[in-house]
Design a protein around this motif. Structure first.
Motif, PDB file in Angstrom:
ATOM      1  N   SER A   1       0.838  -1.193   0.000  1.00  0.00           N
ATOM      2  CA  SER A   1       0.000   0.000   0.000  1.00  0.00           C
ATOM      3  C   SER A   1       0.871   1.240   0.000  1.00  0.00           C
ATOM      4  O   SER A   1       1.945   1.254   0.604  1.00  0.00           O
TER       5      SER A   1
ATOM      6  N   ALA B   1       0.076   5.140   0.864  1.00  0.00           N
ATOM      7  CA  ALA B   1      -0.866   6.160   1.300  1.00  0.00           C
ATOM      8  C   ALA B   1      -0.290   7.535   0.993  1.00  0.00           C
ATOM      9  O   ALA B   1       0.835   7.852   1.391  1.00  0.00           O
TER      10      ALA B   1
ATOM     11  N   THR C   1      -5.040   6.115  -1.706  1.00  0.00           N
ATOM     12  CA  THR C   1      -4.077   5.028  -1.551  1.00  0.00           C
ATOM     13  C   THR C   1      -3.944   4.258  -2.858  1.00  0.00           C
ATOM     14  O   THR C   1      -4.944   4.016  -3.545  1.00  0.00           O
TER      15      THR C   1
END
Length: 124
Positions: free
Chosen positions: A21, A23, A78
């Motif tokens: 991920s 962000a 994200t």
């Protein structure tokens, strides 16, 4: 300024999967492209995948086509990198980066903002 924070790295056996991920914060990303890069010890940083936030255009390196998928969650700001069928040669520090513009084919030098990286290790 765009701030990027990666997460999701780890140790996985060959054939396994991981989801990274990235962000993002600081600016509206509608005019940006987010890319994933990786760097293995002794090697240059290489592009893995990229997505233009507004148009959704994507790019994949030949080495990961069919195994990795890049996606984005607009509400969460994200970007994800789903990595399947991992191989030992995928072992590297993975970075996400951002650049202004919608062209997904640029290399690392064209990205202005970088995260701190997350380690991915694939055991044989």
């Amino acid at each position: 300024q765009v701030q990027l924070v990666e997460s999701g790295g780890g140790l996985v056996p060959a054939g396994g999967s991981l989801r990274l991920s990235c962000a993002a914060s600081g600016r509206t990303l509608s005019s940006y492209t987010i890319g994933w890069f990786r760097q293995a010890p002794g090697k240059e940083r290489e592009s893995v995948a990229a997505v233009s936030w507004s148009a959704g255009n994507t790019y994949y390196a030949d080495s990961v086509k069919g195994r990795f998928t890049i996606s984005r969650d607009n509400a969460k700001n994200t970007v994800f990198l789903q990595m399947n069928s991992l191989k030992p040669e995928d072992t590297a520090v993975y970075y996400c980066a951002a650049r202004s513009g919608i062209n997904v084919g640029y290399g690392a030098r064209n990205y202005a903002y970088w995260g701190q990286g997350t380690q991915v290790t694939v055991s044989a």
